[in-house]
Design a protein around this motif. Structure first.
Motif, PDB file in Angstrom:
ATOM      1  N   THR A 124       5.096   2.934   5.614  1.00 53.95           N
ATOM      2  CA  THR A 124       4.542   4.296   5.700  1.00 53.95           C
ATOM      3  C   THR A 124       3.926   4.570   7.072  1.00 53.95           C
ATOM      4  OG1 THR A 124       2.445   3.503   4.790  1.00 53.95           O
ATOM      5  CG2 THR A 124       3.997   4.457   3.239  1.00 53.95           C
ATOM      6  N   VAL A 125       3.375   3.501   7.714  1.00 58.39           N
ATOM      7  CA  VAL A 125       2.704   3.682   9.005  1.00 58.39           C
ATOM      8  C   VAL A 125       3.715   4.091  10.090  1.00 58.39           C
ATOM      9  CG1 VAL A 125       1.161   2.596  10.691  1.00 58.39           C
ATOM     10  CG2 VAL A 125       0.983   2.001   8.296  1.00 58.39           C
ATOM     11  N   ALA A 139       5.253   6.491  10.172  1.00 58.78           N
ATOM     12  CA  ALA A 139       5.086   7.937  10.355  1.00 58.78           C
ATOM     13  C   ALA A 139       4.543   8.272  11.741  1.00 58.78           C
ATOM     14  CB  ALA A 139       4.164   8.503   9.283  1.00 58.78           C
ATOM     15  N   ILE A 140       3.854   7.313  12.369  1.00 54.76           N
ATOM     16  CA  ILE A 140       3.303   7.565  13.704  1.00 54.76           C
ATOM     17  C   ILE A 140       4.418   7.916  14.696  1.00 54.76           C
ATOM     18  CG2 ILE A 140       3.286   5.096  14.323  1.00 54.76           C
ATOM     19  CD1 ILE A 140       0.731   7.583  15.621  1.00 54.76           C
ATOM     20  N   GLY A 182       6.024   7.785   4.026  1.00 58.08           N
ATOM     21  CA  GLY A 182       4.821   7.977   4.846  1.00 58.08           C
ATOM     22  C   GLY A 182       4.856   9.306   5.585  1.00 58.08           C
ATOM     23  N   ILE A 193       3.587  11.844   3.313  1.00 55.69           N
ATOM     24  CA  ILE A 193       2.140  11.746   3.091  1.00 55.69           C
ATOM     25  C   ILE A 193       1.385  12.405   4.241  1.00 55.69           C
ATOM     26  CG2 ILE A 193       0.185  10.156   2.841  1.00 55.69           C
ATOM     27  CD1 ILE A 193       2.099   8.200   1.454  1.00 55.69           C
ATOM     28  N   THR A 194       1.765  12.071   5.482  1.00 53.22           N
ATOM     29  CA  THR A 194       1.022  12.637   6.618  1.00 53.22           C
ATOM     30  C   THR A 194       1.254  14.139   6.743  1.00 53.22           C
ATOM     31  OG1 THR A 194       2.809  11.874   8.038  1.00 53.22           O
ATOM     32  CG2 THR A 194       0.801  10.566   8.052  1.00 53.22           C
ATOM     33  N   TYR A 223      -0.620  15.899   4.002  1.00 53.74           N
ATOM     34  CA  TYR A 223      -2.053  15.978   4.278  1.00 53.74           C
ATOM     35  C   TYR A 223      -2.335  17.111   5.267  1.00 53.74           C
ATOM     36  CZ  TYR A 223      -6.404  15.122   6.699  1.00 53.74           C
ATOM     37  OH  TYR A 223      -7.611  15.284   7.287  1.00 53.74           O
ATOM     38  N   ASN A 277      -2.226  20.317   3.655  1.00 55.48           N
ATOM     39  CA  ASN A 277      -3.104  20.443   2.495  1.00 55.48           C
ATOM     40  C   ASN A 277      -2.311  20.581   1.205  1.00 55.48           C
ATOM     41  OD1 ASN A 277      -5.697  20.380   1.617  1.00 55.48           O
ATOM     42  ND2 ASN A 277      -6.351  22.067   2.946  1.00 55.48           N
ATOM     43  N   ASN A 306      -1.297  18.984  -1.965  1.00 54.98           N
ATOM     44  CA  ASN A 306      -1.664  17.900  -2.873  1.00 54.98           C
ATOM     45  C   ASN A 306      -0.468  17.238  -3.547  1.00 54.98           C
ATOM     46  OD1 ASN A 306      -4.272  18.432  -2.232  1.00 54.98           O
ATOM     47  ND2 ASN A 306      -4.786  19.479  -4.134  1.00 54.98           N
ATOM     48  N   VAL A 355       1.496  14.823  -1.284  1.00 54.22           N
ATOM     49  CA  VAL A 355       0.796  13.569  -0.976  1.00 54.22           C
ATOM     50  C   VAL A 355       0.823  12.648  -2.192  1.00 54.22           C
ATOM     51  CG1 VAL A 355      -1.434  12.543  -0.382  1.00 54.22           C
ATOM     52  CG2 VAL A 355      -0.673  14.620   0.772  1.00 54.22           C
ATOM     53  N   LEU A 356       0.497  13.189  -3.357  1.00 56.71           N
ATOM     54  CA  LEU A 356       0.426  12.344  -4.549  1.00 56.71           C
ATOM     55  C   LEU A 356       1.809  11.825  -4.946  1.00 56.71           C
ATOM     56  CD1 LEU A 356      -1.612  11.213  -6.611  1.00 56.71           C
ATOM     57  CD2 LEU A 356      -0.826  12.972  -8.167  1.00 56.71           C
ATOM     58  N   SER A 358       2.953   9.166  -2.571  1.00 52.97           N
ATOM     59  CA  SER A 358       2.138   7.961  -2.739  1.00 52.97           C
ATOM     60  C   SER A 358       2.551   7.187  -3.985  1.00 52.97           C
ATOM     61  CB  SER A 358       0.659   8.334  -2.843  1.00 52.97           C
ATOM     62  OG  SER A 358       0.255   9.013  -1.690  1.00 52.97           O
ATOM     63  N   CYS A 361       5.756   5.406  -3.556  1.00 52.08           N
ATOM     64  CA  CYS A 361       5.561   4.190  -2.758  1.00 52.08           C
ATOM     65  C   CYS A 361       5.150   3.023  -3.640  1.00 52.08           C
ATOM     66  CB  CYS A 361       4.450   4.414  -1.734  1.00 52.08           C
ATOM     67  SG  CYS A 361       5.048   4.737  -0.111  1.00 52.08           S
ATOM     68  N   PRO A 411      -0.248   1.592  -0.315  1.00 47.72           N
ATOM     69  CA  PRO A 411      -0.337   1.818   1.124  1.00 47.72           C
ATOM     70  C   PRO A 411      -1.667   2.479   1.486  1.00 47.72           C
ATOM     71  CG  PRO A 411       1.676   2.770   0.200  1.00 47.72           C
ATOM     72  CD  PRO A 411       0.792   2.416  -0.939  1.00 47.72           C
ATOM     73  N   LEU A 459      -2.146   4.505   3.844  1.00 46.55           N
ATOM     74  CA  LEU A 459      -1.865   5.911   4.107  1.00 46.55           C
ATOM     75  C   LEU A 459      -1.941   6.735   2.822  1.00 46.55           C
ATOM     76  CD1 LEU A 459      -1.101   6.725   6.961  1.00 46.55           C
ATOM     77  CD2 LEU A 459       1.264   6.859   6.245  1.00 46.55           C
ATOM     78  N   ALA A 460      -1.444   6.161   1.723  1.00 50.29           N
ATOM     79  CA  ALA A 460      -1.414   6.876   0.449  1.00 50.29           C
ATOM     80  C   ALA A 460      -2.826   7.078  -0.095  1.00 50.29           C
ATOM     81  CB  ALA A 460      -0.566   6.105  -0.559  1.00 50.29           C
ATOM     82  N   ILE A 496      -4.816  10.678  -0.262  1.00 55.06           N
ATOM     83  CA  ILE A 496      -5.254  11.269  -1.530  1.00 55.06           C
ATOM     84  C   ILE A 496      -6.763  11.515  -1.513  1.00 55.06           C
ATOM     85  CG2 ILE A 496      -5.523  10.806  -3.999  1.00 55.06           C
ATOM     86  CD1 ILE A 496      -2.833   9.330  -3.863  1.00 55.06           C
ATOM     87  N   LEU A 508      -7.938  14.564   0.284  1.00 51.99           N
ATOM     88  CA  LEU A 508      -7.687  15.869  -0.321  1.00 51.99           C
ATOM     89  C   LEU A 508      -8.508  16.100  -1.583  1.00 51.99           C
ATOM     90  CD1 LEU A 508      -3.822  16.187   0.160  1.00 51.99           C
ATOM     91  CD2 LEU A 508      -5.636  17.312   1.443  1.00 51.99           C
ATOM     92  N   ILE A 531      -5.125   2.704  11.579  1.00 50.28           N
ATOM     93  CA  ILE A 531      -4.206   3.584  10.840  1.00 50.28           C
ATOM     94  C   ILE A 531      -4.907   4.895  10.459  1.00 50.28           C
ATOM     95  CG2 ILE A 531      -2.878   3.839   8.700  1.00 50.28           C
ATOM     96  CD1 ILE A 531      -2.347   0.838   8.812  1.00 50.28           C
ATOM     97  N   LEU A 581      -4.490   8.233  12.101  1.00 50.76           N
ATOM     98  CA  LEU A 581      -3.405   9.163  11.760  1.00 50.76           C
ATOM     99  C   LEU A 581      -3.972  10.387  11.049  1.00 50.76           C
ATOM    100  CD1 LEU A 581      -0.582   6.781  10.508  1.00 50.76           C
ATOM    101  CD2 LEU A 581      -0.377   8.434  12.343  1.00 50.76           C
ATOM    102  N   PHE A 582      -5.137  10.230  10.423  1.00 50.28           N
ATOM    103  CA  PHE A 582      -5.796  11.351   9.757  1.00 50.28           C
ATOM    104  C   PHE A 582      -6.971  11.851  10.588  1.00 50.28           C
ATOM    105  CE2 PHE A 582      -3.986   9.055   6.019  1.00 50.28           C
ATOM    106  CZ  PHE A 582      -3.066  10.038   5.673  1.00 50.28           C
TER     107      PHE A 582
END
Lengths: 225, 250
Positions: A168-169, A171-172, A179, A182-183, A186, A189, A191, A194-195, A198, A201, B73, B75-76, B80, B83, B165, B168-169
């Motif tokens: 997932t990292v 994503a950078i 990932g 997820i980013t 986020y 916004n 939800n 992201v869920l 996740s 994963c 993860p 990140l996960a 979450i 948010l 990490i 990233l946020f």
């Protein structure tokens, strides 16, 4: 009157659990899942292919052991975010960068576990094999490898589960499979995104673990009784 | 290859060392988050791991905790938590998340360390009339120290990686140097690599520093070292005595 034009559903409400999201964005989800699977499978395969000869070398040659353990410790210590960037100048902005970094991490876990397995082989068993006239290579293949298999498989399970999470990292640099969702979720916004990403994963990690556990049972039938 | 020659220039640029986003400020943030999470993880993980190991109960629990820690993860979980109303982008959201990931290595290693103590040593201690607490304090803990410290070290290295990490946020810490250098406009490779070097160096110092601390803290190794010193001191005395003798005879 105006409000009536906005449909009432879980996407609008920004619910965490939203079947409509899965329905309408299934192609995006599948694409991310596909990338995630690609990253994990290729890096595990590369890691395993390199780990086996390295572990055998480290097991047989005293000098190689110290070097292998030293280098893998350094590799494992470098944080993933740093590792991806460190590879950028050499590999560029591609999925390969993520694959190489993940392969290096899984390699570390695998080398150590295979080495533990090989070290754990009873010297008397090895002597018996030699006494029966087996060459060193045949001893390795017929005697040591099967005995080291449980430890190697345990390492593969740990490597697979942590690779699923670490991917997932990526994503950078834009190649993080789930990932990425997820980013971006986020940032937006969002939800449900992201869920869902996740949870996928974690499900993927558990699926890998169970599959490899099954493979381990099949490969070492003598341990079941 | 400009990025390579530019890296010393990046480090030499005073602008990268000043203010809230300079290297010292980001490093202090990184260290602060890491230390808080590691401290909390030890506070929770060590007693639980030691207790489970001492009583021999909850082996499955210790194993499950460590498996779960690997499968989720960062990140996960962080995404979450950020948010969820009430958490959001606060320092304690990050410290909570970091602590959750830092507990498993500490707990599992403490459990394994206690379990792997030679049963003979424990039985002997009990035979000498030691109470459960005494056995734990005088026998099990000293013998389990290498593995306990191993867990703390694993955890520390992981926390340092996880803080990066979190950048990233848009959290602080040294990872910020990297995430700030990567954006939709492309990547500032020089800055990203400079940040990478700082993070990698930090992680390596933590790894090898805590490994050295672990070696010093191991009571068994310490006893062995001091025994060696004593015996070599004895030999040294004898050698000195021999020299003296030779002086008087000449």
């Amino acid at each position: 009157m105006h409000a009536a034009t906005i449909p009432e559903n879980c996407l609008v409400r920004n619910d965490w659990i939203c079947p409509l999201y899965v329905e309408t964005r299934s192609s995006v989800l599948l694409e991310a899942l596909g990338q995630h699977l690609y990253l994990v499978l290729v890096s595990l395969a590369v890691g395993a292919l390199l780990a086996v000869p390295l572990a055998v070398l480290a097991h047989r040659v005293r000098r190689a052991r110290g070097l292998t353990l030293g280098v893998t410790t350094v590799l494992y210590t470098i944080p993933s975010l740093a590792m991806f960037i460190l590879l950028l100048p050499f590999v560029g902005l591609s999925a390969t960068t993520v694959v190489i970094a993940l392969a290096l991490y899984s390699l570390t876990i695998l080398v150590r576990n295979i080495l533990v397995g090989l070290d754990g082989v009873d010297p008397e068993v090895r002597d018996a094999a030699t006494g029966m006239g087996l060459s060193p290579w045949r001893t390795l293949w017929r005697v040591e490898a099967p005995l080291a298999l449980p430890s190697a498989m345990a390492g593969l399970r740990v490597a697979a589960v942590s690779t699923v999470a670490l991917a997932t990292v990526g994503a950078i640099i834009g190649y993080g499979g789930l990932g990425n969702l997820i980013t971006s979720g986020y940032q937006a916004n969002f939800n449900a995104q992201v869920l869902t990403a996740s949870v996928l994963c974690v499900v993927l990690a558990v699926a890998f673990d169970l599959l490899l556990l099954g493979a381990q049972r099949l490969a070492t039938p003598w341990r079941r009784s | 290859m400009d990025w390579l020659t530019d890296i010393p220039g990046w480090f030499a640029d005073p602008a990268n060392w000043r203010g809230d986003t300079g290297v010292p400020a980001l490093f202090v943030q990184h260290l602060g988050y890491s230390a808080a999470a590691l401290g909390l993880a030890c506070l929770v993980g060590l007693p639980v791991g030691v207790w489970l190991g001492h009583t021999g109960r909850g082996g499955v629990l210790a194993q499950q905790v460590s498996n779960a820690g690997r499968a989720v993860p960062v990140l996960a979980l962080l995404g979450i938590l950020l948010l969820v109303p009430g958490f959001g982008r606060t320092w304690w959201t990050l410290v909570l998340c970091l602590t959750l990931f830092a507990v498993p290595p500490v707990l599992t290693n403490a459990y394994t360390g206690l379990r792997e103590v030679d049963r003979g040593a424990v039985d002997a201690a009990r035979g000498m009339g030691m109470s459960g607490g005494e056995v734990l304090r005088k026998v099990e803990l000293p013998l389990a120290t290498p593995l306990i410290m191993n867990g703390v070290r694993q955890s520390a290295v992981q926390v340092v990686a996880t803080v990066s990490i979190a950048a990233l946020f848009a959290f602080g810490g040294l990872g910020r140097i990297i995430t700030r250098a990567t954006g939709s406009a492309g990547i500032d490779l020089t800055a990203a690599l400079a940040g990478t070097l700082l993070i990698a160096a930090f992680a390596l110092v933590v790894e090898y520093g805590l490994a050295a601390v672990g070696r010093r803290a191991d009571p068994v190794a310490r006893a062995r070292r001091s025994a060696e010193r004593r015996s070599s001191a004895l030999r040294g005395d004898r050698a000195a005595g021999d020299r003296e003798a030779s002086v008087t005879t000449s």
